[in-house]
Enzyme design. Structure first.
Site, PDB file in Angstrom:
ATOM      1  N   GLY A  94       0.777  -1.241   0.000  1.00 30.09           N
ATOM      2  CA  GLY A  94       0.000   0.000   0.000  1.00 30.09           C
ATOM      3  C   GLY A  94       0.806   1.287   0.000  1.00 30.09           C
ATOM      4  O   GLY A  94       0.315   2.325   0.440  1.00 30.09           O
ATOM      5  N   SER A  95       2.012   1.256  -0.546  1.00 33.17           N
ATOM      6  CA  SER A  95       2.784   2.506  -0.544  1.00 33.17           C
ATOM      7  C   SER A  95       2.170   3.534  -1.501  1.00 33.17           C
ATOM      8  O   SER A  95       2.227   4.746  -1.235  1.00 33.17           O
ATOM      9  CB  SER A  95       4.256   2.252  -0.882  1.00 33.17           C
ATOM     10  OG  SER A  95       4.397   1.831  -2.209  1.00 33.17           O
ATOM     11  N   ASN A  96       1.551   3.079  -2.573  1.00 33.39           N
ATOM     12  CA  ASN A  96       0.866   4.029  -3.463  1.00 33.39           C
ATOM     13  C   ASN A  96      -0.393   4.587  -2.802  1.00 33.39           C
ATOM     14  O   ASN A  96      -0.722   5.768  -2.968  1.00 33.39           O
ATOM     15  CB  ASN A  96       0.528   3.377  -4.803  1.00 33.39           C
ATOM     16  CG  ASN A  96       1.736   3.355  -5.711  1.00 33.39           C
ATOM     17  OD1 ASN A  96       2.093   4.364  -6.318  1.00 33.39           O
ATOM     18  ND2 ASN A  96       2.402   2.208  -5.784  1.00 33.39           N
ATOM     19  N   LYS A 125     -16.555 -15.194  -8.611  1.00 27.34           N
ATOM     20  CA  LYS A 125     -15.866 -13.891  -8.704  1.00 27.34           C
ATOM     21  C   LYS A 125     -16.899 -12.780  -8.950  1.00 27.34           C
ATOM     22  O   LYS A 125     -16.802 -11.688  -8.397  1.00 27.34           O
ATOM     23  CB  LYS A 125     -14.879 -13.975  -9.872  1.00 27.34           C
ATOM     24  CG  LYS A 125     -14.122 -12.719 -10.153  1.00 27.34           C
ATOM     25  CD  LYS A 125     -13.238 -12.946 -11.376  1.00 27.34           C
ATOM     26  CE  LYS A 125     -12.661 -11.653 -11.894  1.00 27.34           C
ATOM     27  NZ  LYS A 125     -11.850 -10.936 -10.923  1.00 27.34           N
ATOM     28  N   MET A 177      -4.404  -6.998  -6.890  1.00 29.53           N
ATOM     29  CA  MET A 177      -3.890  -8.094  -7.713  1.00 29.53           C
ATOM     30  C   MET A 177      -4.980  -8.973  -8.333  1.00 29.53           C
ATOM     31  O   MET A 177      -4.803 -10.190  -8.456  1.00 29.53           O
ATOM     32  CB  MET A 177      -2.930  -8.956  -6.875  1.00 29.53           C
ATOM     33  CG  MET A 177      -1.790  -8.162  -6.255  1.00 29.53           C
ATOM     34  SD  MET A 177      -0.836  -7.222  -7.468  1.00 29.53           S
ATOM     35  CE  MET A 177       0.136  -8.529  -8.180  1.00 29.53           C
ATOM     36  N   ARG A 178      -6.096  -8.378  -8.715  1.00 26.37           N
ATOM     37  CA  ARG A 178      -7.186  -9.130  -9.325  1.00 26.37           C
ATOM     38  C   ARG A 178      -7.768  -8.367 -10.496  1.00 26.37           C
ATOM     39  O   ARG A 178      -7.820  -7.138 -10.433  1.00 26.37           O
ATOM     40  CB  ARG A 178      -8.361  -9.235  -8.343  1.00 26.37           C
ATOM     41  CG  ARG A 178      -8.281 -10.276  -7.406  1.00 26.37           C
ATOM     42  CD  ARG A 178      -9.414 -10.286  -6.414  1.00 26.37           C
ATOM     43  NE  ARG A 178      -9.014 -11.236  -5.424  1.00 26.37           N
ATOM     44  CZ  ARG A 178      -9.096 -12.541  -5.598  1.00 26.37           C
ATOM     45  NH1 ARG A 178      -9.684 -13.041  -6.669  1.00 26.37           N
ATOM     46  NH2 ARG A 178      -8.633 -13.357  -4.691  1.00 26.37           N
ATOM     47  N   LEU A 179      -8.266  -9.116 -11.467  1.00 26.23           N
ATOM     48  CA  LEU A 179      -9.004  -8.469 -12.558  1.00 26.23           C
ATOM     49  C   LEU A 179     -10.410  -8.159 -12.067  1.00 26.23           C
ATOM     50  O   LEU A 179     -11.006  -8.965 -11.347  1.00 26.23           O
ATOM     51  CB  LEU A 179      -9.095  -9.419 -13.753  1.00 26.23           C
ATOM     52  CG  LEU A 179      -7.821  -9.607 -14.577  1.00 26.23           C
ATOM     53  CD1 LEU A 179      -8.104 -10.572 -15.727  1.00 26.23           C
ATOM     54  CD2 LEU A 179      -7.325  -8.275 -15.111  1.00 26.23           C
ATOM     55  N   ASN A 238      -5.636   2.443 -13.041  1.00 23.14           N
ATOM     56  CA  ASN A 238      -4.635   1.517 -12.489  1.00 23.14           C
ATOM     57  C   ASN A 238      -3.234   2.069 -12.763  1.00 23.14           C
ATOM     58  O   ASN A 238      -3.040   2.833 -13.714  1.00 23.14           O
ATOM     59  CB  ASN A 238      -4.783   0.138 -13.139  1.00 23.14           C
ATOM     60  CG  ASN A 238      -3.815  -0.883 -12.566  1.00 23.14           C
ATOM     61  OD1 ASN A 238      -3.583  -0.945 -11.355  1.00 23.14           O
ATOM     62  ND2 ASN A 238      -3.221  -1.694 -13.427  1.00 23.14           N
ATOM     63  N   HIS A 255       0.731   0.622 -13.372  1.00 19.19           N
ATOM     64  CA  HIS A 255       1.450  -0.618 -13.665  1.00 19.19           C
ATOM     65  C   HIS A 255       2.936  -0.297 -13.862  1.00 19.19           C
ATOM     66  O   HIS A 255       3.273   0.673 -14.553  1.00 19.19           O
ATOM     67  CB  HIS A 255       0.870  -1.254 -14.932  1.00 19.19           C
ATOM     68  CG  HIS A 255       1.498  -2.572 -15.255  1.00 19.19           C
ATOM     69  ND1 HIS A 255       1.179  -3.729 -14.572  1.00 19.19           N
ATOM     70  CD2 HIS A 255       2.452  -2.901 -16.158  1.00 19.19           C
ATOM     71  CE1 HIS A 255       1.920  -4.724 -15.051  1.00 19.19           C
ATOM     72  NE2 HIS A 255       2.694  -4.253 -16.026  1.00 19.19           N
TER      73      HIS A 255
HETATM   74  C1  GRF Z   1       3.179  -0.917  -7.637  1.00 14.33           C
HETATM   75  O1  GRF Z   1       4.468  -1.124  -8.166  1.00 14.33           O
HETATM   76  C2  GRF Z   1       2.188  -0.739  -8.744  1.00 14.33           C
HETATM   77  O2  GRF Z   1       2.724  -0.234  -9.922  1.00 14.33           O
HETATM   78  C3  GRF Z   1       1.683  -2.139  -8.986  1.00 14.33           C
HETATM   79  O3  GRF Z   1       1.706  -2.762  -7.733  1.00 14.33           O
HETATM   80  C4  GRF Z   1       2.683  -2.151  -6.911  1.00 14.33           C
HETATM   81  C5  GRF Z   1       1.989  -1.807  -5.624  1.00 14.33           C
HETATM   82  O4  GRF Z   1       2.900  -1.371  -4.634  1.00 14.33           O
HETATM   83  N1  GRF Z   1       0.382  -2.124  -9.595  1.00 14.33           N
HETATM   84  P1  GRF Z   1       2.319  -0.769  -3.297  1.00 14.33           P
HETATM   85  O5  GRF Z   1       1.439  -1.816  -2.651  1.00 14.33           O
HETATM   86  O6  GRF Z   1       1.562   0.470  -3.626  1.00 14.33           O
HETATM   87  O7  GRF Z   1       3.523  -0.480  -2.430  1.00 14.33           O
END
Ligand code: GRF
Length: 190
Positions: free
Chosen positions: A12-14, A65, A90-92, A107, A109
């Protein structure tokens, strides 16, 4: 103020970067909840620290799902979400959920799409001995990392070291994602 729901499965750093940006006024939106699919994900701890409501949806608790995503959609609607922001989820998403928020699911990536879709994009790029890395922020469609691209930020590396590349990527992600989400929200408000 637009309502943002974050989707995360892990560290969850983002999510944290987006949260920080709402607090210091760089992101003009309100994070109204976190959707998580992994018990124990540190993202949930971050939400608790900042008093953000959390909803945990585990796949095994649902017959399909589709059923899981119906529950997620209901939760997002309860929170009156305007934007769904995927940050390491991590899911569609099911087509039904995607259709409920046209051009309002985003999203991030860690590759320059369309190269290196899916899991471990950095590892895939390293295997190909890439020297240009980068990130892509895109709208979510029904494919895996295939939606319309909003922004890409490339950078060149001369040291083929995963740790070094991932640190640069994360720093770039944390700076770029809040700015791009803010731009999308502001464009909608004019
Ligand atoms: C990030 O590198 C993002 O690009 C990808 O998953 C990672 C998530 O990292 N989709 P965090 O959980 O936000 O640290």
């Amino acid at each position: 103020m637009k309502n943002i729901v974050i989707f995360a499965s892990g560290f969850g750093s983002n999510f944290q970067a987006l949260l920080d940006a709402t607090k210091d006024g760089r992101l003009h939106g309100k994070i109204v909840g976190l959707i998580c699919d992994k018990p124990g994900a540190y993202a949930m701890e971050r939400a608790r620290i900042h008093s953000i409501p959390v909803a945990l949806f585990e796949r095994h608790s649902f017959v399909s799902k589709h059923d899981m995503d119906v529950a997620i959609l209901n939760q997002c609607q309860d929170w009156k979400a305007d934007w769904l922001v995927l940050a390491g989820y991590m899911r569609l998403l099911s087509p039904m959920l995607i259709r409920a928020f046209p051009r309002h699911i985003v999203n991030i990536h860690p590759s320059l799409l369309p190269k290196y879709r899916g899991l471990d994009a950095v590892g895939q790029a390293l295997d190909q001995k890439e020297s240009i890395y980068g990130l892509t922020i895109h709208f979510v469609d029904e494919g895996m990392d295939t939606g319309e691209i909003i922004v890409q930020v490339p950078f060149e590396v001369d040291v083929m070291d995963r740790d070094h590349i991932e640190k640069r990527l994360h720093a770039l992600e944390h700076q770029t994602y809040p700015a791009v989400i803010n731009k999308l929200i502001m464009e909608e408000s004019v």
